[in-house]
Design a protein around this motif. Structure first.
Motif, PDB file in Angstrom:
ATOM      1  N   ILE A 269      58.975  65.338 -22.743  1.00  0.00           N
ATOM      2  CA  ILE A 269      58.233  64.221 -22.152  1.00  0.00           C
ATOM      3  C   ILE A 269      59.215  63.152 -21.673  1.00  0.00           C
ATOM      4  CG2 ILE A 269      56.113  64.663 -23.432  1.00  0.00           C
ATOM      5  CD1 ILE A 269      56.951  62.414 -25.390  1.00  0.00           C
ATOM      6  N   ALA A 270      60.245  63.600 -20.969  1.00  0.00           N
ATOM      7  CA  ALA A 270      61.326  62.711 -20.555  1.00  0.00           C
ATOM      8  C   ALA A 270      60.859  61.586 -19.652  1.00  0.00           C
ATOM      9  CB  ALA A 270      62.419  63.513 -19.856  1.00  0.00           C
ATOM     10  N   GLU A 271      59.715  61.744 -18.979  1.00  0.00           N
ATOM     11  CA  GLU A 271      59.246  60.683 -18.089  1.00  0.00           C
ATOM     12  C   GLU A 271      58.960  59.388 -18.830  1.00  0.00           C
ATOM     13  OE1 GLU A 271      55.619  63.539 -18.380  1.00  0.00           O
ATOM     14  OE2 GLU A 271      57.786  63.588 -18.736  1.00  0.00           O
ATOM     15  N   TYR A 272      58.764  59.462 -20.148  1.00  0.00           N
ATOM     16  CA  TYR A 272      58.497  58.246 -20.927  1.00  0.00           C
ATOM     17  C   TYR A 272      59.779  57.520 -21.322  1.00  0.00           C
ATOM     18  CZ  TYR A 272      53.944  60.149 -20.547  1.00  0.00           C
ATOM     19  OH  TYR A 272      52.787  60.640 -20.005  1.00  0.00           O
ATOM     20  N   ASN A 273      60.904  58.007 -20.806  1.00  0.00           N
ATOM     21  CA  ASN A 273      62.149  57.255 -20.881  1.00  0.00           C
ATOM     22  C   ASN A 273      62.301  56.309 -19.694  1.00  0.00           C
ATOM     23  OD1 ASN A 273      62.977  58.521 -23.247  1.00  0.00           O
ATOM     24  ND2 ASN A 273      64.044  60.165 -22.153  1.00  0.00           N
ATOM     25  N   ALA A 274      61.411  56.412 -18.724  1.00  0.00           N
ATOM     26  CA  ALA A 274      61.548  55.622 -17.499  1.00  0.00           C
ATOM     27  C   ALA A 274      61.642  54.118 -17.769  1.00  0.00           C
ATOM     28  CB  ALA A 274      60.403  55.928 -16.537  1.00  0.00           C
ATOM     29  N   PRO A 275      60.823  53.535 -18.661  1.00  0.00           N
ATOM     30  CA  PRO A 275      60.969  52.091 -18.909  1.00  0.00           C
ATOM     31  C   PRO A 275      62.350  51.703 -19.427  1.00  0.00           C
ATOM     32  CG  PRO A 275      58.871  52.878 -19.752  1.00  0.00           C
ATOM     33  CD  PRO A 275      59.658  54.099 -19.375  1.00  0.00           C
ATOM     34  N   TYR A 276      62.936  52.558 -20.235  1.00  0.00           N
ATOM     35  CA  TYR A 276      64.283  52.302 -20.744  1.00  0.00           C
ATOM     36  C   TYR A 276      65.281  52.221 -19.598  1.00  0.00           C
ATOM     37  CZ  TYR A 276      68.820  53.890 -22.677  1.00  0.00           C
ATOM     38  OH  TYR A 276      70.146  54.045 -22.977  1.00  0.00           O
ATOM     39  N   PHE A 277      65.250  53.189 -18.707  1.00  0.00           N
ATOM     40  CA  PHE A 277      66.186  53.180 -17.585  1.00  0.00           C
ATOM     41  C   PHE A 277      65.893  52.038 -16.625  1.00  0.00           C
ATOM     42  CE2 PHE A 277      66.270  57.768 -18.807  1.00  0.00           C
ATOM     43  CZ  PHE A 277      67.578  57.781 -19.269  1.00  0.00           C
ATOM     44  N   ARG A 278      64.614  51.802 -16.329  1.00  0.00           N
ATOM     45  CA  ARG A 278      64.277  50.702 -15.415  1.00  0.00           C
ATOM     46  C   ARG A 278      64.767  49.372 -15.965  1.00  0.00           C
ATOM     47  NH1 ARG A 278      59.200  53.548 -14.237  1.00  0.00           N
ATOM     48  NH2 ARG A 278      58.206  52.467 -15.976  1.00  0.00           N
TER      49      ARG A 278
ATOM     50  N   THR B 203      53.818  64.549 -33.969  1.00  0.00           N
ATOM     51  CA  THR B 203      52.740  64.489 -32.982  1.00  0.00           C
ATOM     52  C   THR B 203      52.320  63.047 -32.733  1.00  0.00           C
ATOM     53  OG1 THR B 203      51.965  66.637 -33.780  1.00  0.00           O
ATOM     54  CG2 THR B 203      50.468  65.394 -32.379  1.00  0.00           C
ATOM     55  N   VAL B 204      52.232  62.252 -33.799  1.00  0.00           N
ATOM     56  CA  VAL B 204      51.897  60.840 -33.650  1.00  0.00           C
ATOM     57  C   VAL B 204      52.969  60.122 -32.838  1.00  0.00           C
ATOM     58  CG1 VAL B 204      51.616  58.669 -34.911  1.00  0.00           C
ATOM     59  CG2 VAL B 204      50.456  60.736 -35.712  1.00  0.00           C
ATOM     60  N   GLN B 205      54.246  60.504 -33.022  1.00  0.00           N
ATOM     61  CA  GLN B 205      55.315  59.885 -32.233  1.00  0.00           C
ATOM     62  C   GLN B 205      55.154  60.197 -30.752  1.00  0.00           C
ATOM     63  OE1 GLN B 205      57.526  57.687 -32.785  1.00  0.00           O
ATOM     64  NE2 GLN B 205      58.807  57.859 -30.959  1.00  0.00           N
ATOM     65  N   LEU B 206      54.831  61.441 -30.417  1.00  0.00           N
ATOM     66  CA  LEU B 206      54.610  61.782 -29.010  1.00  0.00           C
ATOM     67  C   LEU B 206      53.427  61.002 -28.449  1.00  0.00           C
ATOM     68  CD1 LEU B 206      56.659  63.984 -29.745  1.00  0.00           C
ATOM     69  CD2 LEU B 206      55.216  65.625 -28.546  1.00  0.00           C
ATOM     70  N   TYR B 207      52.374  60.896 -29.232  1.00  0.00           N
ATOM     71  CA  TYR B 207      51.212  60.094 -28.822  1.00  0.00           C
ATOM     72  C   TYR B 207      51.632  58.647 -28.582  1.00  0.00           C
ATOM     73  CZ  TYR B 207      47.001  57.257 -29.504  1.00  0.00           C
ATOM     74  OH  TYR B 207      45.998  56.329 -29.372  1.00  0.00           O
ATOM     75  N   THR B 208      52.431  58.096 -29.477  1.00  0.00           N
ATOM     76  CA  THR B 208      52.864  56.705 -29.348  1.00  0.00           C
ATOM     77  C   THR B 208      53.664  56.485 -28.075  1.00  0.00           C
ATOM     78  OG1 THR B 208      52.914  56.466 -31.759  1.00  0.00           O
ATOM     79  CG2 THR B 208      54.145  54.847 -30.482  1.00  0.00           C
ATOM     80  N   MET B 209      54.519  57.428 -27.739  1.00  0.00           N
ATOM     81  CA  MET B 209      55.303  57.298 -26.514  1.00  0.00           C
ATOM     82  C   MET B 209      54.388  57.279 -25.290  1.00  0.00           C
ATOM     83  SD  MET B 209      58.551  56.931 -27.200  1.00  0.00           S
ATOM     84  CE  MET B 209      57.805  55.748 -28.322  1.00  0.00           C
ATOM     85  N   ALA B 210      53.427  58.183 -25.238  1.00  0.00           N
ATOM     86  CA  ALA B 210      52.512  58.212 -24.096  1.00  0.00           C
ATOM     87  C   ALA B 210      51.648  56.966 -24.035  1.00  0.00           C
ATOM     88  CB  ALA B 210      51.629  59.455 -24.160  1.00  0.00           C
ATOM     89  N   ALA B 211      51.312  56.401 -25.198  1.00  0.00           N
ATOM     90  CA  ALA B 211      50.440  55.235 -25.264  1.00  0.00           C
ATOM     91  C   ALA B 211      51.180  53.920 -25.076  1.00  0.00           C
ATOM     92  CB  ALA B 211      49.706  55.216 -26.612  1.00  0.00           C
TER      93      ALA B 211
ATOM     94  N   TRP C  96      44.940  62.466 -20.867  1.00  0.00           N
ATOM     95  CA  TRP C  96      45.535  62.813 -22.158  1.00  0.00           C
ATOM     96  C   TRP C  96      45.669  64.322 -22.314  1.00  0.00           C
ATOM     97  CZ3 TRP C  96      48.317  60.233 -25.516  1.00  0.00           C
ATOM     98  CH2 TRP C  96      48.291  58.838 -25.463  1.00  0.00           C
ATOM     99  N   HIS C  97      44.712  65.074 -21.839  1.00  0.00           N
ATOM    100  CA  HIS C  97      44.811  66.520 -21.954  1.00  0.00           C
ATOM    101  C   HIS C  97      45.995  67.047 -21.140  1.00  0.00           C
ATOM    102  CE1 HIS C  97      40.218  66.714 -22.949  1.00  0.00           C
ATOM    103  NE2 HIS C  97      40.924  66.059 -23.851  1.00  0.00           N
ATOM    104  N   ALA C  98      46.230  66.467 -19.977  1.00  0.00           N
ATOM    105  CA  ALA C  98      47.375  66.871 -19.160  1.00  0.00           C
ATOM    106  C   ALA C  98      48.686  66.526 -19.873  1.00  0.00           C
ATOM    107  CB  ALA C  98      47.311  66.200 -17.792  1.00  0.00           C
ATOM    108  N   PHE C  99      48.717  65.382 -20.539  1.00  0.00           N
ATOM    109  CA  PHE C  99      49.920  65.013 -21.294  1.00  0.00           C
ATOM    110  C   PHE C  99      50.228  66.049 -22.365  1.00  0.00           C
ATOM    111  CE2 PHE C  99      51.433  63.141 -25.297  1.00  0.00           C
ATOM    112  CZ  PHE C  99      52.720  62.798 -24.911  1.00  0.00           C
ATOM    113  N   TRP C 100      49.228  66.404 -23.149  1.00  0.00           N
ATOM    114  CA  TRP C 100      49.465  67.340 -24.251  1.00  0.00           C
ATOM    115  C   TRP C 100      49.764  68.745 -23.744  1.00  0.00           C
ATOM    116  CZ3 TRP C 100      50.968  65.309 -28.428  1.00  0.00           C
ATOM    117  CH2 TRP C 100      50.428  64.110 -28.898  1.00  0.00           C
ATOM    118  N   ALA C 101      49.262  69.102 -22.588  1.00  0.00           N
ATOM    119  CA  ALA C 101      49.570  70.414 -22.029  1.00  0.00           C
ATOM    120  C   ALA C 101      51.039  70.538 -21.667  1.00  0.00           C
ATOM    121  CB  ALA C 101      48.713  70.680 -20.793  1.00  0.00           C
TER     122      ALA C 101
END
Length: 926
Positions: free
Chosen positions: A359-368, A303-311, A276-281
């Motif tokens: 945090i574009a990597e959390y778009n991966a499920p959408y593309f997959r 901030t909660v939205q970014l957390y939700t995407m990572a979670a 999680w610390h790496a995500f927020w960095a």
């Protein structure tokens, strides 16, 4: 204004901005600047931040426990999610993202022994976003809850428990479920599979529970419940682990043992927080301050939205279905909309918000999701669209690749002929590539991109006017069976040139030529008059609306066909028919692109008031809802808000970087936004005016930057080399040559960076719930469920939490009505609340409870039912002549003495399909 056409060589050297360049920094790097000296967090080519302090500003504080399921706090790892609240001591519902077709829960963990912690006078709790966990303390105990970032395991770590007191932990399901139960030594499990007749697929999950404690034993309590019994360790600690892997059948006990592998690994907590610390960095920071606290509230929601995407977005499929994020549900198996399917319209704002947030990597499920089903969509198009070639991407697509979208063989419908989803997918793939340089994604996606434009070319029809037309299609869900919808015309104008360039680069000159020729033959946007102003039309015809979207505004976002200088679009925005009446409305982004700072703020705050009814930051779909009546958590508004904020701070959609083009003047901000090219633009704005502007370059490029201080001289300095790359100029547009991983400052010559003191971007952890208007982030202190040695409710389960009868007490589990007054003998006694959704229930065996000694049972009935629907069983009660006042209705009170033992009462109504407010039940000792 024409869309910008990017060429592939621009991204040949694109590199992601490293976490180090984002700039974690110690406040000790330089002494605090004098109080009268302006400061900036930009230093040595990056915006220097303290992610721990900055993110903790947005923690969701629990001033009291979350006693109600709708107050639950979310934790997750992208595949497994959990909702944590305090019912029955401690509850956590576990949900996987892939148990199709209905996404049924894996079960609920209940730990009664944590009730003393929850009821402690010194209770404190928070959803600690930086660490990705819920932390609770009280009465000398602590509980830490999280879903491991590196494994599909839910973890509950407790300290301060009584080492000599036996504890239990139940894992349970509910009526209607048919799991296999297993208990072997220290591991208990429930497993269930789900067969989808439509596709023939089987999915499922096993939930396996074990404990790191003393004297652990597992048992099967009943077909729906398994239990661990244990004693805490000698130091009062214990750890419960529930592994919830994907499961399609087989030996439950073996699967359970595998599910809890490494449950006692002491490195687990550190690995989790490190992730999680790496995500927020890496995530783009944003801090907002304002006199009225509204800016801070909006910052917290982002901030909660970014957390939700990572979670929630780390699986093979997106977590959001019709805007509902099912993996954080606390409502058993209930969910709005079709949980086996996806609406593209509810996913797009998540994609855009992730791009801008870095945090574009959390778009991966959408593309997959779409790429994995490319062949299925192509076959569906062949079978269901007469005359169509290539691939039509349906607006509504089931997880198995079937959909009810691309079909011209029957009558039109809500989503049956929406064709704009395909171009949006093409554009989002291109944007993902432009932001990240992901060549592998582009290479994999190109055949689908080509097939999508092939479909559109095949369905365009030449008209007598010389234009190519789309006929008998939908303008979103608003107009059915119309021609030339504005979203489609705008989309083709943007994606045809993109795919043409890609085709040409791959030697497909024929396709490139066809696309470039088609663009020149697309008809102009139609305009109409609305309330005396000329505006864009929804489409080429005037079919009546079916839903409340604004198709004409799509030309502005996502398609960028106009900008703030367009009087036509300014008027179109003013006269749009449906101003943000659903949580999908992109009004704040449209306002940002039109340069309307005050409107950005108004739309964001209006959206919060209209939709954000849950204390965890989740929302509902439309206005007029209350949390206690809603069971689905929606998260698309978080994407809407985040996109709007980011566009208000930095825009680059037209090929020019605009800094603070629509930032509200009474919200001061410091932060960063990612733009195309992999560049991160940082600024600090006070009173609507930027101080300095920083660029962290992600690729070799020539950025065109609009002078943030109109008419003033600016220069640009490469902070790595110290070289001035743009000499002092007052030009409106400044061209800045950049190279990867260098940081640049755009500064006013009259107020250079050197005139600012240095102050890293940080903050203090939230210490109270946040409010704006009537909305709340966090959990306020409230009356706990009543503990009674007199009465215990057996069924229905939803009425098992007793309420202390007193003015202000809530009377229903599914409404927010409260007691206003009641007879003195009932004050402070046990109230069994009602369920108003059961007001027309006619069961003769509805409520069952036990009384430990002789008691008096009171029932309070709605007077509107007398002689109409009052049930026959009420005749066994005596009318008292007294009433109970509520914020709903004044209720007539009846009583009956009962002996110790079981008491059964019937339902609210005695007449089918009739019934008003549900009755209340009070129990007092005799």
């Amino acid at each position: 204004m024409q869309p910008v056409r990017w060429t592939l060589p621009l991204l040949a050297t694109l590199l992601a901005v490293s976490a180090g360049a984002i700039g974690t920094s110690s406040a000790a790097a330089e002494p605090d600047a004098p109080a009268d000296r302006a400061t900036t967090a930009w230093r040595d080519g990056a915006l220097r931040t303290d992610p721990a302090g900055l993110v903790a500003r947005s923690d969701l504080v629990q001033e009291g426990p979350a006693w109600r399921a709708y107050q639950a706090m979310p934790v997750g790892n992208g595949k497994l999610g959990a909702a944590v609240w305090a019912e029955k001591g401690y509850s956590a519902q576990l949900n996987r993202v892939d148990t199709f077709p209905l996404l049924k829960s894996a079960g609920r963990l209940v730990v009664p022994g944590l009730d003393p912690l929850m009821r402690a006078g010194d209770y404190s709790g928070r959803l600690a976003l930086y660490d990705g966990q819920v932390v609770q303390r009280g009465g000398g105990m602590s509980a830490r809850s999280y879903v491991r970032a590196d494994a599909d395991q839910f973890v509950l770590e407790v300290t301060g428990a009584d080492p000599g007191k036996e504890q239990t932990a139940d894992l349970k399901l509910w009526d209607g479920r048919t799991p296999k139960a297993s208990a072997a030594k220290t591991v208990a499990a429930l497993a269930e599979t789900f067969h989808d007749a439509a596709s023939g697929s089987t999915t499922g999950a096993v939930a396996a529970m074990t404990a790191k404690a003393r004297d652990v034993s597992a048992e099967v309590v009943d077909p729906l419940t398994v239990r661990l019994t244990f004693r805490p360790n000698a130091d009062g600690s214990f750890r419960l682990v529930v592994g919830v892997p994907y499961y399609t059948g087989g030996d439950v006990a073996a699967a359970a043992q595998k599910a809890v592998k490494d449950a006692d690994d002491p490195r687990t907590p550190q690995r989790h927080t490190d992730w999680w610390h790496a995500f927020w960095a890496k995530a783009a920071p944003l801090r907002i301050t304002s006199a009225d606290g509204s800016g801070e509230y909006v910052e917290n929601l982002r901030t909660v939205q970014l957390y939700t995407m990572a979670a929630s977005m780390r699986s093979a499929v997106p977590s959001t279905h019709g805007a509902v994020v099912r993996m954080f549900s606390s409502a058993k198996d209930q969910a709005d909309w079709a949980q086996d399917s996806y609406w593209h319209f509810n996913l797009r704002m998540l994609v855009s918000s992730n791009l801008g947030a870095g945090i574009a990597e959390y778009n991966a499920p959408y593309f997959r999701f779409y790429l994995d089903r490319a062949d299925l969509m192509k076959q569906w198009t062949k079978d269901h669209w007469i005359g169509g070639k290539g691939t039509c991407v349906p607006e509504f697509l089931r997880y198995d690749g079937t959909g009810d979208g691309c079909d011209n063989t029957g009558e039109p419908g809500w989503v049956k002929r929406i064709l704009s989803s395909g171009p949006e997918l093409v554009n989002n793939i291109w944007q993902q590539y432009r932001f990240t340089g992901d060549q592998a994604l582009l290479d994999r996606a190109y055949p689908l991109m080509r097939d999508i434009v092939e479909f559109h070319l095949s369905v365009l029809k030449p008209g007598s006017d010389g234009y190519l037309h789309l006929e008998n299609v939908n303008a979103l869900e608003v107009q059915w069976d119309t021609d030339d919808p504005t979203p489609d015309l705008a989309g083709m104008r943007v994606v045809f040139p993109i795919v043409a360039d890609l085709a040409a680069a791959r030697g497909d000159t024929a396709m490139a030529t066809r696309l470039r020729d088609a663009v020149t033959k697309l008809p102009p946007f139609r305009t109409i008059e609305r309330n005396g102003e000329q505006v864009l039309a929804w489409s080429g015809t005037d079919e009546a609306p079916q839903n409340t979207q604004n198709p004409e505004m799509e030309a502005l976002w996502p398609w960028g066909q106009f900008d703030e200088n367009s009087e036509l679009l300014q008027a179109t925005y003013r006269q749009r028919v449906y101003p943000q009446d659903k949580d999908w409305g992109m009004d704040s982004t449209w306002a940002a692109r039109l340069g309307q700072a005050d409107e950005v703020k108004r739309m964001l705050l209006k959206g919060i008031q209209d939709f954000q009814i849950f204390p965890n930051g989740f929302t509902v779909h439309r206005t007029g809802r209350e949390a206690v009546r809603q069971q689905s958590f929606y998260n698309e508004w978080g994407g809407v808000l985040t996109t709007g904020l980011q566009e208000a701070l930095v825009q680059a959609y037209d090929g020019v970087v605009h800094v603070a083009p629509a930032w509200p003047g009474d919200w001061d901000v410091a932060g960063s936004v990612q733009i195309e090219g992999g560049h991160r633009i940082s600024t600090e704005v006070k009173g609507g005016i930027p101080s300095v502007v920083g660029i962290q370059a992600g690729s070799k490029d020539s950025l065109r930057v609009r002078n943030p201080w109109k008419g003033e001289q600016v220069r640009v300095v490469d902070q790595r080399t110290g070289r001035t790359v743009v000499a002092p100029t007052s030009d409106e547009i400044v061209t800045v040559p950049v190279v990867p991983n260098h940081g640049y400052v755009v500064e006013r010559v009259a107020v250079p960076l050197s005139s600012f003191g240095f102050a890293p971007l940080t903050g203090q952890p939230a210490d109270q719930v946040k409010t704006v208007g009537t909305r709340i982030l966090g959990v306020q202190k409230s009356e706990p469920p009543l503990r009674s040695d007199l009465v215990t409710v057996q069924k229905p389960e939803k009425l098992q939490n007793l309420v202390k009868a007193q003015p202000g007490a809530q009377i229903y589990v599914d409404r927010s009505y409260t007691i206003t007054d009641l007879p003195a003998p009932l004050t402070g006694q046990a109230l069994i609340p009602g369920a108003n959704d059961d007001s027309k229930n006619t069961s003769t065996d509805y409520l069952t409870f036990d009384v430990s000694r002789p008691a008096t049972v009171y029932v309070a009935f709605d007077a509107r039912g007398e002689g109409v629907w009052w049930p026959e069983w009420l005749k066994s009660f005596t009318r008292t002549g007294e009433t109970v006042g509520t914020t709903d209705q004044r209720l007539i009170l009846f009583r009956r003495d009962v002996p110790a033992g079981e008491v059964k009462l019937g339902a609210n109504s005695g007449v089918a399909d009739k019934g008003n407010s549900t009755y209340l039940t009070f129990v007092t000792p005799r």
